[in-house]
Motif scaffolding. Structure first.
Motif, mmCIF file in Angstrom:
data_model
loop_
_atom_site.group_PDB
_atom_site.id
_atom_site.type_symbol
_atom_site.label_atom_id
_atom_site.label_comp_id
_atom_site.label_asym_id
_atom_site.label_seq_id
_atom_site.Cartn_x
_atom_site.Cartn_y
_atom_site.Cartn_z
ATOM 1 N N ARG A 1 48.581 39.304 39.891
ATOM 2 C CA ARG A 1 47.613 40.070 40.683
ATOM 3 C C ARG A 1 46.190 39.902 40.158
ATOM 4 N NH1 ARG A 1 49.848 45.918 40.261
ATOM 5 N NH2 ARG A 1 48.174 46.370 41.758
ATOM 6 N N MET A 2 46.050 39.377 38.954
ATOM 7 C CA MET A 2 44.734 39.176 38.341
ATOM 8 C C MET A 2 44.198 37.765 38.576
ATOM 9 S SD MET A 2 45.750 41.048 34.751
ATOM 10 C CE MET A 2 44.265 40.631 33.857
ATOM 11 N N ASP A 3 45.085 36.816 38.813
ATOM 12 C CA ASP A 3 44.681 35.417 38.935
ATOM 13 C C ASP A 3 43.855 35.201 40.201
ATOM 14 O OD1 ASP A 3 44.607 32.705 38.167
ATOM 15 O OD2 ASP A 3 46.257 32.247 39.540
ATOM 16 N N ILE A 4 43.061 34.130 40.213
ATOM 17 C CA ILE A 4 42.174 33.838 41.349
ATOM 18 C C ILE A 4 42.623 32.588 42.099
ATOM 19 C CG2 ILE A 4 40.201 34.988 40.308
ATOM 20 C CD1 ILE A 4 39.162 32.234 39.432
ATOM 21 N N GLY A 5 43.896 32.237 41.979
ATOM 22 C CA GLY A 5 44.398 31.053 42.674
ATOM 23 C C GLY A 5 44.401 29.809 41.814
ATOM 24 N N GLY B 1 56.251 31.392 37.696
ATOM 25 C CA GLY B 1 56.272 31.611 39.137
ATOM 26 C C GLY B 1 55.067 31.044 39.854
ATOM 27 N N GLY B 2 54.188 30.359 39.118
ATOM 28 C CA GLY B 2 52.972 29.820 39.692
ATOM 29 C C GLY B 2 51.759 30.630 39.290
ATOM 30 N N GLY B 3 50.601 30.002 39.307
ATOM 31 C CA GLY B 3 49.376 30.668 38.922
ATOM 32 C C GLY B 3 49.169 30.698 37.423
ATOM 33 N N GLY B 4 47.974 31.154 37.023
ATOM 34 C CA GLY B 4 47.639 31.216 35.615
ATOM 35 C C GLY B 4 47.880 32.583 35.024
ATOM 36 N N GLY B 5 47.977 32.631 33.704
ATOM 37 C CA GLY B 5 48.184 33.880 32.978
ATOM 38 C C GLY B 5 48.197 33.610 31.493
ATOM 39 N N LEU B 6 48.872 34.471 30.744
ATOM 40 C CA LEU B 6 48.924 34.374 29.296
ATOM 41 C C LEU B 6 50.351 34.527 28.808
ATOM 42 C CD1 LEU B 6 45.945 36.764 28.391
ATOM 43 C CD2 LEU B 6 45.876 34.267 28.431
ATOM 44 N N ALA B 7 50.696 33.763 27.788
ATOM 45 C CA ALA B 7 51.914 34.013 27.015
ATOM 46 C C ALA B 7 51.517 34.827 25.782
ATOM 47 C CB ALA B 7 52.560 32.695 26.614
ATOM 48 N N TYR B 8 52.434 35.684 25.336
ATOM 49 C CA TYR B 8 52.120 36.628 24.257
ATOM 50 C C TYR B 8 53.206 36.549 23.190
ATOM 51 C CZ TYR B 8 51.345 41.220 21.998
ATOM 52 O OH TYR B 8 51.124 42.235 21.110
ATOM 53 N N TYR B 9 52.765 36.485 21.890
ATOM 54 C CA TYR B 9 53.696 36.336 20.770
ATOM 55 C C TYR B 9 53.280 37.281 19.646
ATOM 56 C CZ TYR B 9 54.460 31.960 23.295
ATOM 57 O OH TYR B 9 54.706 31.022 24.275
ATOM 58 N N GLN C 1 40.083 47.102 36.628
ATOM 59 C CA GLN C 1 40.246 46.589 37.981
ATOM 60 C C GLN C 1 40.924 45.231 37.894
ATOM 61 O OE1 GLN C 1 36.010 46.561 39.087
ATOM 62 N NE2 GLN C 1 36.058 44.323 39.020
ATOM 63 N N LEU C 2 41.744 44.908 38.887
ATOM 64 C CA LEU C 2 42.515 43.674 38.841
ATOM 65 C C LEU C 2 41.654 42.446 39.095
ATOM 66 C CD1 LEU C 2 45.721 44.870 40.711
ATOM 67 C CD2 LEU C 2 45.511 44.355 38.278
ATOM 68 N N ALA C 3 40.667 42.572 39.949
ATOM 69 C CA ALA C 3 39.796 41.431 40.230
ATOM 70 C C ALA C 3 38.903 41.164 39.020
ATOM 71 C CB ALA C 3 38.949 41.700 41.465
ATOM 72 N N PRO C 4 38.822 39.918 38.556
ATOM 73 C CA PRO C 4 37.997 39.637 37.379
ATOM 74 C C PRO C 4 36.517 39.685 37.703
ATOM 75 C CG PRO C 4 38.838 37.596 38.289
ATOM 76 C CD PRO C 4 39.490 38.703 39.079
ATOM 77 N N LYS C 5 35.719 39.937 36.680
ATOM 78 C CA LYS C 5 34.275 39.818 36.791
ATOM 79 C C LYS C 5 33.853 38.452 36.248
ATOM 80 C CE LYS C 5 32.995 44.691 36.707
ATOM 81 N NZ LYS C 5 31.983 45.661 36.228
ATOM 82 N N LEU C 6 32.724 37.959 36.724
ATOM 83 C CA LEU C 6 32.204 36.666 36.299
ATOM 84 C C LEU C 6 31.377 36.843 35.034
ATOM 85 C CD1 LEU C 6 31.094 35.311 39.792
ATOM 86 C CD2 LEU C 6 33.232 34.852 38.585
ATOM 87 N N LEU C 7 31.680 36.049 34.031
ATOM 88 C CA LEU C 7 30.933 36.145 32.778
ATOM 89 C C LEU C 7 29.468 35.800 32.987
ATOM 90 C CD1 LEU C 7 31.603 36.647 29.685
ATOM 91 C CD2 LEU C 7 31.326 34.177 29.457
ATOM 92 N N ASP C 8 29.197 34.772 33.813
ATOM 93 C CA ASP C 8 27.841 34.327 34.101
ATOM 94 C C ASP C 8 27.517 34.536 35.571
ATOM 95 O OD1 ASP C 8 28.019 33.392 31.473
ATOM 96 O OD2 ASP C 8 26.797 31.640 31.915
ATOM 97 N N LEU C 9 26.245 34.803 35.866
ATOM 98 C CA LEU C 9 25.842 34.993 37.261
ATOM 99 C C LEU C 9 25.952 33.696 38.057
ATOM 100 C CD1 LEU C 9 22.614 37.139 36.741
ATOM 101 C CD2 LEU C 9 24.943 37.951 37.158
ATOM 102 N N PRO D 1 40.124 30.152 34.214
ATOM 103 C CA PRO D 1 41.136 29.602 35.121
ATOM 104 C C PRO D 1 40.718 28.218 35.621
ATOM 105 C CG PRO D 1 40.466 31.839 35.754
ATOM 106 C CD PRO D 1 39.467 31.339 34.769
ATOM 107 N N ILE D 2 41.678 27.287 35.688
ATOM 108 C CA ILE D 2 41.407 25.951 36.220
ATOM 109 C C ILE D 2 42.554 25.527 37.118
ATOM 110 C CG2 ILE D 2 40.099 25.329 34.151
ATOM 111 C CD1 ILE D 2 42.466 23.392 33.511
ATOM 112 N N GLY D 3 42.329 24.472 37.882
ATOM 113 C CA GLY D 3 43.369 23.933 38.751
ATOM 114 C C GLY D 3 43.614 24.823 39.950
ATOM 115 N N GLY D 4 44.590 24.446 40.761
ATOM 116 C CA GLY D 4 44.859 25.200 41.974
ATOM 117 C C GLY D 4 43.662 25.128 42.905
ATOM 118 N N SER D 5 43.176 26.296 43.323
ATOM 119 C CA SER D 5 42.014 26.337 44.207
ATOM 120 C C SER D 5 40.700 26.365 43.434
ATOM 121 C CB SER D 5 42.090 27.569 45.116
ATOM 122 O OG SER D 5 42.081 28.768 44.339
ATOM 123 N N VAL D 6 40.755 26.239 42.093
ATOM 124 C CA VAL D 6 39.560 26.245 41.256
ATOM 125 C C VAL D 6 39.193 24.801 40.909
ATOM 126 C CG1 VAL D 6 38.531 27.048 39.103
ATOM 127 C CG2 VAL D 6 40.233 28.463 40.270
#
Length: 718
Positions: free
Chosen positions: A422-426, A392-400, A480-488, A449-454
């Motif tokens: 809801r977790m993706d950043i565009g 449907g668009g945006g990034g995520g994960l496939a699971y197996y 929380q749905l919004a991700p945290k940044l690994l690096d400052l 995440p890459i591509g899109g607005s990134v």
């Protein structure tokens, strides 16, 4: 003709081309070998062949890797040349392509004819290659180590059609180009090229091979230290390949007492094409051994291979019976034959040197794209997540899931494990996922995440993000749905993880280049791995803490140390000079006040080059000021970067622990927050350190010059 690479035999008629300060020479079979760099170097020498007499050519070759090419189908490849004196219709060409297929092309009045060797060219050992042509008999032969590996018939009595110009070593008569790079060079060592004006008998070729016992090729294929000796940007205690291009480390695994890391690699130049899996090993994550590439593109038919376009990122796991499994992203030139796919290779080696490909196991059905599997065992079965472009668009994960890892058909796609929309950043797709228990009955999910607005340098910069949450075996619920940044601050991404004996997660990522492609080509290498970081869940149960590896202290040079105490800072204060590779710990004790404070790095004596790192208590933000880091114009991206700092999670910044290694810097604050970045000072005196502040705090500092890590080349297959 007898072309050797001894100092006494080289003269003005032999030209050795290289972009570096001097050609590379290493131990050879007979004496000194010439070491090609894979993309810029070649040798040329005058050669005149009689069209009617026939000839023999012999040379010793140690090939580290098959040549690169542009990512094109087989029929469009432009092979590399071991030796040639040719154009499209004349001369001869002793060649090899990116799949190891090799042979000899000969031009006669009837056109071009070829001998194609029956087996791939051997890697990582010295090989004696011979070619003979007898025009009177109409017979050409190809030899390897004195044994015939192919022949062809021409019309008896028809001459050879020579090409004008010099004999070329390591340079094809036609370039394969990728941007500013020639990509079909050779990453090899050559010793003694001999040309005879007659066709030697097979017995003579066999005698030549038996007359010399070739040495182990490890020293011959090691990159000489002289190649990068004057490179002010090249790190010396960060893990990285010996030369050329690298990117994401992955497949990080501990086997027995040794750590192994597999990584994206182009072995033939500082450019990105047709990925290999490079391989390094370490007992302490500080000193490393270079090992042969683990995986590279291959063909299953004359024109097709499921991973012919590259061995992209993945993961390595050890099964309960000791067998190692490498899961990787494979791509090819088909429309739908596992393109892309997740493929698997197996290794029974204790040192994980040799691998047997089993083929693709999962396709991208139901997804727009996917890549970078991450695998673990749980509840008696195997699980896999793969970074994906969701339908449907945006990034995520496939699971197996898979009950039996040895069954290629057992992997079954599962429902979504989290609300990715809801977790993706565009972004368009997520890459390099990591999923691990982190403490307090919680898990950490990391993605890039890459591509899109990134984008690399945009407002949403490419970087690793993470979520902390609960896992019930089938669904991940982030706190929380919004991700945290690994690096400052952006600059480090795609970490890979493995656990030490105590169960601590150790992570190594990539600190990518922030300079132009032109500068990367001139350097002859691109990208570097971060220092190892120990991961833990902080007391708030919601934030990742990151600390430097304690074993790095082994590299401190106790004879080059500085320490001191400063009080009542009123501005900048320079504290010393430890050279281009150093470690610095600065503690701000007491009342730091409300003004910005921090440290000064890589500063020249007159201040033309300097890098400043500051914390602003008023805005609770970290600022990295690189506007004067380099007087060169090669640096790219924003020079003033800022990131928010969570005082509640990390505490007020008190301890700045910094590792400076030429062009790469790793920063740890309070042994909890972290980031890494690149700088490119060009002045040799840009090594001074200092402290920033207008504060009543007491500042204690301690620092050491750092010795280089040990990097040992062991590229020869056992």
């Amino acid at each position: 003709m007898n072309l050797t690479f001894e100092p006494t035999s080289l003269n003005g008629s032999t030209q050795i081309a290289t972009q570096f300060r001097q050609p590379d020479f290493t131990p050879g079979v007979i004496g000194r070998a010439w070491r090609s760099d894979g993309f810029s170097s070649s040798v040329s020498a005058p050669l005149t062949l009689d069209a009617h007499r026939g000839f023999t050519i012999e040379t010793w070759i140690a090939l580290e890797s098959y040549p690169s090419d542009a990512e094109v189908p087989v029929n469009a490849l432009k092979p590399a040349s071991f030796l040639n004196q040719a154009d499209g219709r004349r001369g001869f060409d002793l060649y090899v392509d990116m799949f190891g297929r090799w042979g000899f092309r000969l031009s006669t009045p009837d056109g071009n004819q070829r001998i194609i060797a029956t087996l791939p060219f051997p890697l990582a050992r010295w090989a004696l290659v011979g070619v003979t042509f007898d025009p009177a008999a109409g017979l050409a032969r190809l030899f390897l180590d004195g044994k015939p590996v192919g022949e062809m018939r021409t019309r008896a009595g028809k001459p050879f059609v020579p090409a004008p110009g010099d004999l070329h070593v390591g340079l094809s008569w036609q370039d394969a180009e990728l941007g500013i790079f020639r990509v079909n060079g050779l990453n090899a060592a050559f010793d003694e090229v001999r040309v005879f004006d007659r066709a030697l008998a097979p017995s003579e070729i066999e005698w030549d091979a038996r007359a010399v016992i070739p040495p182990n090729a490890a020293a011959s294929l090691a990159v000489p230290a002289s190649r990068f000796a004057t490179d002010l940007a090249r790190p010396v205690f960060h893990a990285m390949p010996s030369a050329n291009w690298t990117n994401e480390p992955h497949g990080f695994v501990r086997r027995g007492n040794e750590w192994h890391i597999f990584y994206q690699r182009t072995p033939n130049g500082p450019y990105k094409t047709e990925m290999h899996w490079g391989h390094m090993a370490s007992k302490d994550l500080v000193n490393w051994t270079y090992l042969p590439d683990a995986l590279w593109p291959t063909l299953q038919t004359d024109t097709f291979g499921f991973d012919m376009k590259g061995i992209w990122s993945g993961d390595v796991v050890i099964g309960s019976h000791g067998l190692a499994y490498a899961f990787y992203t494979s791509v090819n030139h088909s429309r739908d034959l596992f393109n892309p796919g997740i493929s698997v290779a197996l290794s029974a080696d204790p040192d994980l040197r040799t691998w047997r490909k089993r083929g693709p196991i999962i396709d991208a059905k139901g997804l727009r794209d996917f890549r970078d599997p991450y695998v673990w065992e749980e509840g008696g079965e195997w699980r896999m997540i793969v970074g994906a472009a969701m339908p449907g668009g945006g990034g995520g994960l496939a699971y197996y899931r898979c009950a039996n890892i040895d069954d290629l058909k057992c992997w079954k796609k599962q429902p979504r494990i989290a609300p990715f929309e809801r977790m993706d950043i565009g972004s368009d797709i997520w890459e390099m996922p990591v999923f691990e228990p982190i403490g307090q009955n919680k898990y950490i999910l990391v993605a890039n995440p890459i591509g899109g607005s990134v984008s690399k340098y945009g407002d949403k910069a490419t970087r690793a993000v993470y979520w902390i949450g609960r896992w019930d075996g089938s669904a991940f619920t982030p706190d929380q749905l919004a991700p945290k940044l690994l690096d400052l601050i952006p600059g480090h991404l795609s970490p890979t993880v493995a656990r030490d004996r105590a169960g601590t997660l150790e992570a190594i990522g990539i600190v990518d280049e922030r300079r132009s492609t032109r500068a990367q080509k001139a350097a002859g290498w691109a990208h570097v791995f971060s220092l190892p970081r120990a991961w833990r869940l902080l007391d708030d149960g919601m934030t990742l803490g990151q600390s430097p590896l304690p074993a790095l202290a082994e590299l401190r040079d106790p004879s080059r140390r500085l320490s001191g105490v400063l009080s009542e800072l009123a501005g900048d204060s320079m504290i010393g000079d430890l050279g281009a590779s150093s470690e610095l710990i600065v503690n701000f004790e007491g009342d730091v006040g409300s003004h910005p404070y921090g440290i000064i790095l890589a500063t020249s004596r007159e201040g033309e080059e300097t890098t400043r790192l500051m914390y602003d208590p008023a805005t609770r933000s970290i600022t990295l000021d690189k506007r004067k880091s380099s007087i060169s114009s090669d640096a790219e991206g924003p020079m003033l970067l800022s990131g928010s700092y969570d005082e509640a999670a990390f505490g007020k910044p008190r301890t700045f622990h910094v590792f400076i290694d030429h062009s790469v810097v790793d920063v740890f604050i309070n042994d909890a927050a972290a980031f890494s970045f690149r700088i490119y000072p060009v002045r040799s005196d840009s090594t001074r350190l200092g402290v920033i502040g207008a504060t009543a705090a007491t500042v204690r500092y301690e620092g050491w010059a750092m010795r280089p890590s040990s990097f040992v080349s062991d590229v020869v297959l056992r």
